[in-house]
Design an enzyme around this catalytic site. Sequence first.
Site, PDB file in Angstrom:
ATOM      1  N   GLY A  14      12.123   1.560  20.982  1.00 58.10           N
ATOM      2  CA  GLY A  14      12.115   1.464  22.432  1.00 58.10           C
ATOM      3  C   GLY A  14      12.244   2.783  23.144  1.00 58.10           C
ATOM      4  O   GLY A  14      11.826   2.925  24.298  1.00 58.10           O
ATOM      5  N   HIS A  37      16.325   1.111  20.222  1.00 57.46           N
ATOM      6  CA  HIS A  37      17.224   0.014  20.567  1.00 57.46           C
ATOM      7  C   HIS A  37      18.508   0.068  19.744  1.00 57.46           C
ATOM      8  O   HIS A  37      18.485   0.426  18.563  1.00 57.46           O
ATOM      9  CB  HIS A  37      16.553  -1.341  20.279  1.00 57.46           C
ATOM     10  CG  HIS A  37      15.718  -1.859  21.391  1.00 57.46           C
ATOM     11  ND1 HIS A  37      14.350  -1.729  21.423  1.00 57.46           N
ATOM     12  CD2 HIS A  37      16.052  -2.515  22.528  1.00 57.46           C
ATOM     13  CE1 HIS A  37      13.884  -2.280  22.518  1.00 57.46           C
ATOM     14  NE2 HIS A  37      14.883  -2.755  23.211  1.00 57.46           N
ATOM     15  N   TYR A  47       6.860  -6.965  19.703  1.00 60.69           N
ATOM     16  CA  TYR A  47       6.937  -6.237  20.970  1.00 60.69           C
ATOM     17  C   TYR A  47       6.307  -7.067  22.078  1.00 60.69           C
ATOM     18  O   TYR A  47       5.448  -7.912  21.840  1.00 60.69           O
ATOM     19  CB  TYR A  47       6.257  -4.871  20.849  1.00 60.69           C
ATOM     20  CG  TYR A  47       7.065  -3.787  21.514  1.00 60.69           C
ATOM     21  CD1 TYR A  47       8.269  -3.370  20.961  1.00 60.69           C
ATOM     22  CD2 TYR A  47       6.660  -3.201  22.702  1.00 60.69           C
ATOM     23  CE1 TYR A  47       9.036  -2.385  21.565  1.00 60.69           C
ATOM     24  CE2 TYR A  47       7.407  -2.214  23.311  1.00 60.69           C
ATOM     25  CZ  TYR A  47       8.602  -1.815  22.750  1.00 60.69           C
ATOM     26  OH  TYR A  47       9.365  -0.856  23.356  1.00 60.69           O
TER      27      TYR A  47
END
Length: 290
Positions: free
Chosen positions: A120, A76, A150
């Site tokens: 991610g 991310h 998450y």
Amino acid sequence: MTEQTETLTGPADASVQIKREGYVATVTLSNPTKRNALSHWVLEAIGAACRVCERERMRVMILKATLQHGTWSAGHDIGELPLDGTDPLAHGSALEAAIAALRHAPFPVIAQVQGSVWGGAVETVVSCDIVVADESARFAMTPANIGLPYNTAGLLHFTDRLGISAIKTMFFTAQPVEAEDALRLGLIDQLVPSERIEAQTRELARHIAGKAPLAIAAVKEQLRVLSDMRALPASALGRISEIRRRAYQSPDFREGIEAFREKRPAVFGGGEGEAQTVGTVQLTQALRVD
């Protein structure tokens, strides 16, 4: 064999290249200034690339990245995670949309991985149909380093490849899984020497492209539907939402992001007062005799 290349360009030096050779498309991610971080734009470009491949009747898509300091993707884009109390991994997020595009694509997607994969980006890789990697590949799920809870959909994507114990170890420790262990656990499907990975991945893609595309698309969709047949009761979803909300609205999440930006170890409080109260209430309820 006809070859066509187009490049989607984004902010700064981010880009996604789509190269089509016969029925095989190679999609290459590049975001050099951020070590190939999955910014909103990069994630949207992955979805756009899938749509291009579908429109052009590609039969196989290879997803790869230009190595940045030994990194396939840093995960991310931390700078885009919200700190205003909203869910950073809410339903309909850019990451969820990109992964849905990969999973719903009517053709196999092969992830070609070299270097380290973080956060991610690991979910992105495991959501591909086949993962080919070399000995430099390593995978780390690091949400616990920044206090990011998450989401359930993401965890379910991991259960398609890994056992619960392996998932717990990855998420609890945030330590990288090296290539040989990743092969043993099922994170990757083929481990090949770095000097062979390009040729072997293309060879695999061309082999699959020579098979009946409608039959393969039917099998992929059936397997996707079967893997998604895991209904959760509303009460469980509500409880999960509340547990996650407490985490991303806690001081720990802001501390994790600030520590990452300042390149220092994070000091997590864990919401000690709140956690103690909740634990007491749960223990009282558990001991209550009606």
